[in-house]
Write an enzyme that holds these catalytic residues in place. Sequence first.
Site, PDB file in Angstrom:
ATOM      1  N   HIS A  11       0.829  -1.208   0.000  1.00 31.24           N
ATOM      2  CA  HIS A  11       0.000   0.000   0.000  1.00 31.24           C
ATOM      3  C   HIS A  11       0.867   1.265   0.000  1.00 31.24           C
ATOM      4  CE1 HIS A  11      -2.937   2.765   2.265  1.00 31.24           C
ATOM      5  NE2 HIS A  11      -3.437   2.587   1.056  1.00 31.24           N
ATOM      6  N   GLU A  38       0.444  -0.516  -4.837  1.00 27.60           N
ATOM      7  CA  GLU A  38      -0.557   0.520  -5.066  1.00 27.60           C
ATOM      8  C   GLU A  38       0.092   1.852  -4.765  1.00 27.60           C
ATOM      9  OE1 GLU A  38      -3.718   3.328  -3.364  1.00 27.60           O
ATOM     10  OE2 GLU A  38      -1.875   2.593  -2.491  1.00 27.60           O
ATOM     11  N   ASP A  40      -0.619   6.451  -5.231  1.00 31.11           N
ATOM     12  CA  ASP A  40      -1.594   7.510  -5.506  1.00 31.11           C
ATOM     13  C   ASP A  40      -0.987   8.534  -6.460  1.00 31.11           C
ATOM     14  OD1 ASP A  40      -3.438   6.607  -3.257  1.00 31.11           O
ATOM     15  OD2 ASP A  40      -1.599   7.020  -2.151  1.00 31.11           O
ATOM     16  N   HIS A  53      -0.138  11.279  -1.698  1.00 28.36           N
ATOM     17  CA  HIS A  53      -1.470  10.928  -1.212  1.00 28.36           C
ATOM     18  C   HIS A  53      -2.321  12.134  -0.852  1.00 28.36           C
ATOM     19  CE1 HIS A  53      -4.515   9.726   1.756  1.00 28.36           C
ATOM     20  NE2 HIS A  53      -4.582   8.608   1.079  1.00 28.36           N
ATOM     21  N   GLU A 106      -3.713   4.537  -8.446  1.00 26.22           N
ATOM     22  CA  GLU A 106      -4.929   5.178  -7.919  1.00 26.22           C
ATOM     23  C   GLU A 106      -4.945   6.643  -8.339  1.00 26.22           C
ATOM     24  OE1 GLU A 106      -5.856   5.073  -3.640  1.00 26.22           O
ATOM     25  OE2 GLU A 106      -7.275   6.703  -4.038  1.00 26.22           O
TER      26      GLU A 106
HETATM   27  O1  G3P Z   1      -6.478   2.113  -3.194  1.00 26.53           O
HETATM   28  C1  G3P Z   1      -6.661   1.653  -1.896  1.00 26.53           C
HETATM   29  C2  G3P Z   1      -6.324   2.700  -0.863  1.00 26.53           C
HETATM   30  O2  G3P Z   1      -5.081   3.249  -1.182  1.00 26.53           O
HETATM   31  C3  G3P Z   1      -7.348   3.777  -0.768  1.00 26.53           C
HETATM   32  O3  G3P Z   1      -7.115   4.623   0.316  1.00 26.53           O
HETATM   33  O4  G3P Z   1      -6.517   6.833   1.190  1.00 26.53           O
HETATM   34  O5  G3P Z   1      -4.820   5.032   1.187  1.00 26.53           O
HETATM   35  O6  G3P Z   1      -5.508   6.090  -0.954  1.00 26.53           O
HETATM   36  P1  G3P Z   1      -5.945   5.683   0.426  1.00 26.53           P
HETATM   37 MG    MG Z   2      -4.344   4.900  -2.352  1.00 28.93          MG
END
Ligand code: G3P
Ligand code: MG
Length: 247
Positions: A11, A38, A40, A53, A106
């Site tokens: 993550h 993953e 952002d 993020h 993302e």
């Molecule tokens: O994509 C899953 C997760 O990353 C969504 O929450 O706030 O960590 O981007 P966040």
């Molecule tokens: Mg995310």
Amino acid sequence: MNPWPPRWFAHRGGGTLAPENTLAGIRLAARLGYRAVEFDVMLSGDGTPVLIHDETLERTTNGTGRVCDTADEQLFALDAGQGEAVPRFGEAAALCRQLGLLANVEIKPAAGYERQTAETVARLTSQLWAGAAVQPLISSFSPEALEIARDLAPEIRRGLLYERVPADWRQAMQRLQGASLHCSALGLDDAVLAEARGPGIPVLCYTVNRPDQATALFARGVSAIFTDRLDLFSPETSAYNGLHLPG
Ligand code: G3P
Ligand code: MG
């Protein structure tokens, strides 16, 4: 043939073992045996897609202010932790390709920049991974962003991302021609899992940092989890690798 999706996603790049959304994090995830990360993606003040993020710089860098108001010259001079720079999306894509990692991109638009962010990221994703053996997966909390991704990069898989899955998620899945359903582990009903099972839609849960929680989710039929705890869930450093589920 590896299953899709992979069971474990690091993550925000490297989770808690490296500064989040950095190239160091992505490298670490690969080193620890992860097949998927993953991260952002948001636009800078100059419209450059970067890995970050928050809409503001304070939490993850030594800068201040809004990402969408910060010019590249300032942004790329910042420290995103342990001397790491804020990565350009293109750099992250090249690294994922080089390491053979599946990237969950993302799309994280700052408020008011949904269309611009989605157009830029969708087009670039298509270009950056053209011909790649391991294709990425685009997700977003923004339905508008996914609609744009569907139109501009139809060949790239899309994941619908929710905190709590709404009752009409199947219609959204159909409209956006999604490949997967992503949601918070905390708001996942068994009814949703049952609905997803029939048509074979994988359900991916964030953010799971405890082995007992991961075990329970896999037992309920969840396909994959996003974790910050690369130390706990790494196939290289822990017996807990999804192949030998406790209990
Ligand atoms: O994509 C899953 C997760 O990353 C969504 O929450 O706030 O960590 O981007 P966040
Ligand atoms: Mg995310």
